[in-house]
Design a protein around this motif. Structure first.
Motif, PDB file in Angstrom:
ATOM      1  N   SER A  64      -5.122  27.883 -15.554  1.00 51.20           N
ATOM      2  CA  SER A  64      -3.795  27.494 -15.051  1.00 51.20           C
ATOM      3  C   SER A  64      -3.231  26.296 -15.804  1.00 51.20           C
ATOM      4  CB  SER A  64      -3.883  27.170 -13.558  1.00 51.20           C
ATOM      5  OG  SER A  64      -4.211  28.323 -12.830  1.00 51.20           O
ATOM      6  N   SER A  65      -3.966  25.817 -16.783  1.00 58.48           N
ATOM      7  CA  SER A  65      -3.475  24.715 -17.615  1.00 58.48           C
ATOM      8  C   SER A  65      -3.211  25.137 -19.056  1.00 58.48           C
ATOM      9  CB  SER A  65      -4.497  23.569 -17.603  1.00 58.48           C
ATOM     10  OG  SER A  65      -4.734  23.104 -16.296  1.00 58.48           O
ATOM     11  N   THR A  66      -3.467  26.406 -19.386  1.00 60.69           N
ATOM     12  CA  THR A  66      -3.323  26.887 -20.760  1.00 60.69           C
ATOM     13  C   THR A  66      -1.859  27.182 -21.094  1.00 60.69           C
ATOM     14  OG1 THR A  66      -5.526  27.893 -20.656  1.00 60.69           O
ATOM     15  CG2 THR A  66      -4.047  28.669 -22.396  1.00 60.69           C
ATOM     16  N   GLN A  67      -1.415  26.697 -22.236  1.00 61.02           N
ATOM     17  CA  GLN A  67      -0.040  26.955 -22.658  1.00 61.02           C
ATOM     18  C   GLN A  67       0.160  28.448 -22.915  1.00 61.02           C
ATOM     19  OE1 GLN A  67       1.387  23.846 -25.161  1.00 61.02           O
ATOM     20  NE2 GLN A  67       2.873  25.179 -26.209  1.00 61.02           N
TER      21      GLN A  67
ATOM     22  N   THR B 195       0.630  39.671 -18.260  1.00 59.28           N
ATOM     23  CA  THR B 195       0.338  38.753 -19.357  1.00 59.28           C
ATOM     24  C   THR B 195      -0.677  39.394 -20.301  1.00 59.28           C
ATOM     25  OG1 THR B 195       0.768  36.860 -17.912  1.00 59.28           O
ATOM     26  CG2 THR B 195      -0.467  36.447 -19.949  1.00 59.28           C
ATOM     27  N   GLU B 196      -0.330  39.397 -21.586  1.00 60.29           N
ATOM     28  CA  GLU B 196      -1.179  40.037 -22.594  1.00 60.29           C
ATOM     29  C   GLU B 196      -2.009  38.993 -23.332  1.00 60.29           C
ATOM     30  OE1 GLU B 196      -0.868  43.187 -26.350  1.00 60.29           O
ATOM     31  OE2 GLU B 196       0.921  42.082 -25.700  1.00 60.29           O
ATOM     32  N   ILE B 197      -3.300  39.282 -23.482  1.00 66.29           N
ATOM     33  CA  ILE B 197      -4.235  38.389 -24.160  1.00 66.29           C
ATOM     34  C   ILE B 197      -4.979  39.190 -25.216  1.00 66.29           C
ATOM     35  CG2 ILE B 197      -6.352  37.036 -23.864  1.00 66.29           C
ATOM     36  CD1 ILE B 197      -5.340  36.428 -20.987  1.00 66.29           C
ATOM     37  N   ASP B 198      -5.116  38.619 -26.404  1.00 66.55           N
ATOM     38  CA  ASP B 198      -5.932  39.243 -27.446  1.00 66.55           C
ATOM     39  C   ASP B 198      -7.307  38.587 -27.413  1.00 66.55           C
ATOM     40  OD1 ASP B 198      -7.166  40.302 -29.639  1.00 66.55           O
ATOM     41  OD2 ASP B 198      -5.530  39.916 -31.038  1.00 66.55           O
ATOM     42  N   PRO B 199      -8.319  39.264 -26.865  1.00 62.29           N
ATOM     43  CA  PRO B 199      -9.636  38.620 -26.735  1.00 62.29           C
ATOM     44  C   PRO B 199     -10.335  38.395 -28.068  1.00 62.29           C
ATOM     45  CG  PRO B 199      -9.759  40.925 -26.083  1.00 62.29           C
ATOM     46  CD  PRO B 199      -8.313  40.627 -26.317  1.00 62.29           C
ATOM     47  N   PHE B 200      -9.884  39.080 -29.116  1.00 58.89           N
ATOM     48  CA  PHE B 200     -10.528  38.938 -30.427  1.00 58.89           C
ATOM     49  C   PHE B 200      -9.912  37.820 -31.262  1.00 58.89           C
ATOM     50  CE2 PHE B 200     -11.602  43.191 -29.079  1.00 58.89           C
ATOM     51  CZ  PHE B 200     -12.940  43.281 -29.425  1.00 58.89           C
TER      52      PHE B 200
ATOM     53  N   GLY C   6       0.067  27.644 -18.157  1.00 60.70           N
ATOM     54  CA  GLY C   6      -0.802  28.263 -17.172  1.00 60.70           C
ATOM     55  C   GLY C   6      -0.539  29.730 -16.903  1.00 60.70           C
ATOM     56  N   ILE C   7      -1.624  30.449 -16.561  1.00 60.43           N
ATOM     57  CA  ILE C   7      -1.545  31.760 -15.946  1.00 60.43           C
ATOM     58  C   ILE C   7      -2.242  31.628 -14.605  1.00 60.43           C
ATOM     59  CG2 ILE C   7      -1.490  32.981 -18.143  1.00 60.43           C
ATOM     60  CD1 ILE C   7      -4.430  33.701 -17.742  1.00 60.43           C
TER      61      ILE C   7
ATOM     62  N   ALA D 230      -7.621  24.360 -10.697  1.00 53.78           N
ATOM     63  CA  ALA D 230      -6.733  24.926 -11.716  1.00 53.78           C
ATOM     64  C   ALA D 230      -7.532  25.519 -12.867  1.00 53.78           C
ATOM     65  CB  ALA D 230      -5.763  23.857 -12.229  1.00 53.78           C
ATOM     66  N   ASN D 231      -8.612  24.848 -13.229  1.00 56.78           N
ATOM     67  CA  ASN D 231      -9.439  25.345 -14.328  1.00 56.78           C
ATOM     68  C   ASN D 231     -10.338  26.509 -13.912  1.00 56.78           C
ATOM     69  OD1 ASN D 231      -8.355  23.521 -16.120  1.00 56.78           O
ATOM     70  ND2 ASN D 231      -9.993  22.028 -15.896  1.00 56.78           N
ATOM     71  N   CYS D 232     -10.505  26.714 -12.611  1.00 53.70           N
ATOM     72  CA  CYS D 232     -11.297  27.851 -12.131  1.00 53.70           C
ATOM     73  C   CYS D 232     -10.473  29.131 -12.052  1.00 53.70           C
ATOM     74  CB  CYS D 232     -11.884  27.545 -10.761  1.00 53.70           C
ATOM     75  SG  CYS D 232     -13.415  26.614 -10.858  1.00 53.70           S
ATOM     76  N   HIS D 233      -9.157  29.027 -12.118  1.00 56.81           N
ATOM     77  CA  HIS D 233      -8.291  30.200 -12.153  1.00 56.81           C
ATOM     78  C   HIS D 233      -8.188  30.726 -13.585  1.00 56.81           C
ATOM     79  CE1 HIS D 233      -6.976  28.859  -8.191  1.00 56.81           C
ATOM     80  NE2 HIS D 233      -6.234  29.935  -8.064  1.00 56.81           N
ATOM     81  N   GLY D 234      -7.643  31.925 -13.720  1.00 55.60           N
ATOM     82  CA  GLY D 234      -7.306  32.431 -15.053  1.00 55.60           C
ATOM     83  C   GLY D 234      -8.163  33.586 -15.503  1.00 55.60           C
ATOM     84  N   VAL D 235      -8.659  33.489 -16.737  1.00 54.43           N
ATOM     85  CA  VAL D 235      -9.377  34.582 -17.400  1.00 54.43           C
ATOM     86  C   VAL D 235     -10.572  34.007 -18.154  1.00 54.43           C
ATOM     87  CG1 VAL D 235      -9.220  36.267 -19.305  1.00 54.43           C
ATOM     88  CG2 VAL D 235      -7.392  36.133 -17.598  1.00 54.43           C
ATOM     89  N   ALA D 236     -11.656  34.771 -18.201  1.00 53.88           N
ATOM     90  CA  ALA D 236     -12.814  34.427 -19.032  1.00 53.88           C
ATOM     91  C   ALA D 236     -13.038  35.531 -20.052  1.00 53.88           C
ATOM     92  CB  ALA D 236     -14.064  34.246 -18.184  1.00 53.88           C
ATOM     93  N   VAL D 237     -13.346  35.140 -21.284  1.00 54.53           N
ATOM     94  CA  VAL D 237     -13.736  36.074 -22.341  1.00 54.53           C
ATOM     95  C   VAL D 237     -15.189  35.763 -22.684  1.00 54.53           C
ATOM     96  CG1 VAL D 237     -13.286  36.923 -24.674  1.00 54.53           C
ATOM     97  CG2 VAL D 237     -11.377  36.111 -23.244  1.00 54.53           C
TER      98      VAL D 237
END
Length: 740
Positions: free
Chosen positions: A246-249, A375-380, A275-276, A213-220
């Motif tokens: 996949s555990s992030t609110q 899904t929109e993410i603000d990396p800054f 999760g995403i 679950a923690n290996c899925h998702g997005v990295a900044v």
């Protein structure tokens, strides 16, 4: 990305074919169309003048082929690209040869380096990746995840986004799924219990599921230019470095937020989820945020035997997205660890959508409905919460591409639903674009992505097409719908596939990446492949999906895929009609009957997937293939397309007439890179100064990406630069562009 044709990796995406409709396809439509006489006489098709006015011809058809009566655009006289560096006239690098080697290969004069492989720590205090050792699940909150996918380089100046900055930036990327054999080198542990309910007969360990679950998702990841001025290195411990998993609110935003359809035990109000997941392609928003997609989310969920507790409409809504009774993906099984091993009460049970409670807020029957969004993410803003933009519909989003924005006009996004026989969509914002919103972050997303109209594409037999709105109360999208009653816009969006069925949308061969030409404004979509094309009654051949043939000793189907494109009426991306053709047919060059684009050994390919127009108008094509890999591993090609209707009419081996773009040659498409054996080439972004190209490699085989002396292959990013530090494709320009 998804399927490697019919081949799957352990814990890879579920093969999802859940469209039961018999909508008229791009397929049967064209049997009644495209005779040369009707096109040349004008018919009801759109003309070149309607889009671009009178433009010079720069090519013509072969004598033995019917000509489509639209002139070819001289693209180099069109819109200049960023920095006044226009698109090259021809591709002058030496094409990379086919390869099935364990290593990667890139065009002469270029260097390809592996960076940021699976498990790379983003902060100090975490051990480096060690071969044949299980890294702790918790450590992946601060490590690179698995199977790197879509990504974007955000130029950074000071503490904010600068579209022209290249010295420093944030590289943001998706982690689509996991290769369990890499994360669990001592075995993929499954505990069998034949006395349990069907979806619990195979149970997994809590630590393994938590790690995945923690290996899925997005990295900044913050990157800075190296001391020699060529390429980048990670800024360890940067305040911007983070993982979203996949555990992030996450926040539900738009018309579905607060709906009864997304109320769960976790959030009975229906405004948040956790999760995403299965983040595939990606894109940039016009205001400078990251748009990630949730594609094959079905695979991480399970559904037991609960049909009797649900209405017929509720059951159909689940089935239309592949969630039949007693469904559980054999790869993930995230719902199965013992409850006593959970760190929070519903850590694993939230992946079980079975209706077991008295109401939806007593269980996770609606958890499934909180996934499948752009899904929109603000990396800054490292403290910001991901925003699931529900107005853009729920389906297996492959990527999201916006059309060039214009002051005072709506913002338009294009999307594909990556499953066999699914649809192509666009979203038109209610708000009109203002350049003042550049850099406004998620507030701009609230403005442009929470209100607007979602449309689905229908392709007509006269070569034109139309967009139909998915709006509650229109065209049968109301409570009287006999298959699935739509009681509000939330129903329409959560069950966007069913709404599109009602409107008679056109079934396509797995619509994947979408990109928009900065020169012509035309929209390109990869149609990767479809083993059912011409084999199933609901997916006959048509002009837009015109091939069905036997290959590799298998049944008929579209084994190699193609790329379709269209031009919106009047050049207006908010228009309700368009004209289309097929830009390229993928095929081995030796497969003469199916090689309609006349590819050769320098540019033949199979199963196009990733697709990206750089700001100069160069089109980059990536492959996710299992049909041609005995000859070559997956690859990256550079191309210089013309425009819609710049080619000819041809008839396929299946007897279907279709519109084919200008023929391929060594000047307008070449193989630039070939990945290592067993991989998919995916994800692509170019720095604003054009000097560094990033791509990603998923599921390599052998020891590619392994630590020094190690044996476990790892997914990773590849950084491509010219050896002399010049811009990518500098050799294709007439003058020295190093100082541009």
């Amino acid at each position: 990305m998804t399927l490697l044709n019919d081949k799957q990796n352990l814990a890879h995406e579920v093969v999802e074919d859940s469209n039961p409709t018999h909508n008229t396809d791009f397929q049967s439509i064209i049997n009644r169309r495209l005779n040369r006489r009707s096109i040349l006489k004008g018919g009801t098709g759109l003309t070149a003048a309607a889009f671009f006015g009178a433009l010079p011809l720069v090519g013509c058809a072969d004598d033995d082929e019917s000509s489509i009566g639209r002139p070819i655009v001289n693209n180099n006289a069109a819109i200049p690209a960023q920095g006044d560096l226009k698109r090259p006239d021809t591709l002058k690098f030496k094409a990379v040869a086919h390869s099935t080697a364990e290593t990667m290969s890139v065009a002469e004069g270029y260097k390809a380096e592996i960076i940021l492989p699976l498990g790379t720590p983003l902060i100090s205090g975490i051990d480096d990746w060690k071969d044949n050792r299980e890294q702790s699940a918790e450590s992946f909150d601060w490590r690179m995840g698995d199977n790197h996918d879509g990504m974007w380089f955000f130029g950074k100046k000071g503490h904010g986004y600068d579209a022209k900055a290249s010295e420093n930036g944030l590289l943001v990327m998706n982690h689509e799924y996991v290769n369990s054999e890499e994360l669990s080198p001592f075995g993929y542990h499954v505990i069998q219990d034949n006395n349990a309910a069907p979806i619990f007969k195979n149970r997994r360990l809590a630590s393994d599921v938590r790690r995945e679950a923690n290996c899925h998702g997005v990295a900044v990841v913050e990157m800075t230019r190296r001391a020699d001025g060529i390429g980048y290195e990670m800024v360890l411990n940067s305040k911007y470095n983070r993982r979203i998993t996949s555990s992030t609110q996450s926040q539900l935003a738009g018309p579905v937020a607060g709906s009864d359809l997304v109320k769960t035990k976790f959030d009975p109000t229906g405004f948040q989820t956790r999760g995403i997941n299965n983040n595939c392609g990606a894109g940039l928003s016009p205001w400078g945020t990251y748009l990630t997609t949730e594609e094959n989310f079905l695979g991480v969920f399970a559904r037991g035997q609960d049909a009797s507790r649900l209405t017929a409409a509720q059951n159909y809504g689940r089935k239309r997205y592949g969630a039949t009774e007693n469904f559980a993906s054999s790869g993930y099984l995230w719902h199965t660890p013992e409850a006593k091993d959970a760190k929070i009460s519903d850590e694993f049970s939230r992946w079980d959508m079975t209706a077991v409670g008295a109401t939806a807020t007593d269980d996770y029957r609606n958890g499934f409905n909180t996934f499948g969004y752009i899904t929109e993410i603000d990396p800054f803003d490292q403290h910001s919460m991901p925003q699931k933009r529900t107005a853009l519909g729920r389906f297996a989003h492959e990527n999201c591409a916006y059309a060039p924005v214009e002051q005072g006009k709506p913002v338009v996004f294009y999307m594909g639903d990556d499953a066999r026989g699914e649809y192509i969509y666009k979203f038109v914002s209610k708000a009109l674009w203002s350049n003042k919103d550049i850099g406004a972050g998620l507030k701009a997303g609230d403005k442009y992505m929470n209100e607007g109209t979602l449309y689905v594409a229908i392709f007509h037999d006269d070569g034109s097409g139309e967009w139909q709105p998915l709006v509650h109360g229109q065209n049968g999208l109301d409570a009287s719908n006999s298959v699935l009653p739509f009681n509000g816009q939330d129903d329409v969006l959560v069950f966007a596939r069913a709404a599109a069925d009602t409107l008679g949308a056109t079934k396509m061969d797995r619509p994947e990446w979408v990109t928009v030409s900065p020169i012509t404004g035309e929209v390109y979509v990869t149609l990767t492949n479809n083993k059912y094309r011409g084999e199933r009654d609901d997916q006959p051949v048509s002009a837009t999906n015109p091939r069905s043939y036997q290959a590799r000793g298998k049944a008929r189907g579209n084994d190699n895929g193609h790329i379709i494109r269209w031009a919106e009426a009047g050049g207006d991306h908010a228009a309700m009609s368009f004209e289309w053709d097929i830009y390229l047919f993928a095929a081995p060059s030796a497969l003469s009957a199916e090689n309609l684009s006349q590819l050769n050994d320098n540019n033949d390919f199979s199963s196009p997937d990733g697709l990206y127009f750089d700001p100069r108008g160069v089109l980059w094509i990536q492959t996710d293939d299992g049909a041609y890999t005995d000859t070559s591993s997956c690859m990256l090609l550079a191309a210089l397309p013309g425009n819609v209707s710049d080619g000819t009419l041809k008839t396929t081996s299946a007897g279907q007439q279709t519109r084919v773009g200008m023929r391929a040659n060594n000047d307008n498409i070449k193989r630039f890179f070939v990945g290592p054996e067993g991989c998919e080439v995916t994800g692509i972004t170019l720095t604003p100064d054009f000097k560094t190209l990033f791509i990603n490699i998923q599921h390599p085989s052998n020891t590619w990406g392994a630590v020094a002396g190690g044996s476990t292959p790892r997914s990773a990013t590849v950084m491509i630069t010219r050896e002399d530090g010049d811009v990518i494709l500098a050799e294709s320009f007439a003058t020295d562009v190093r100082t541009t």
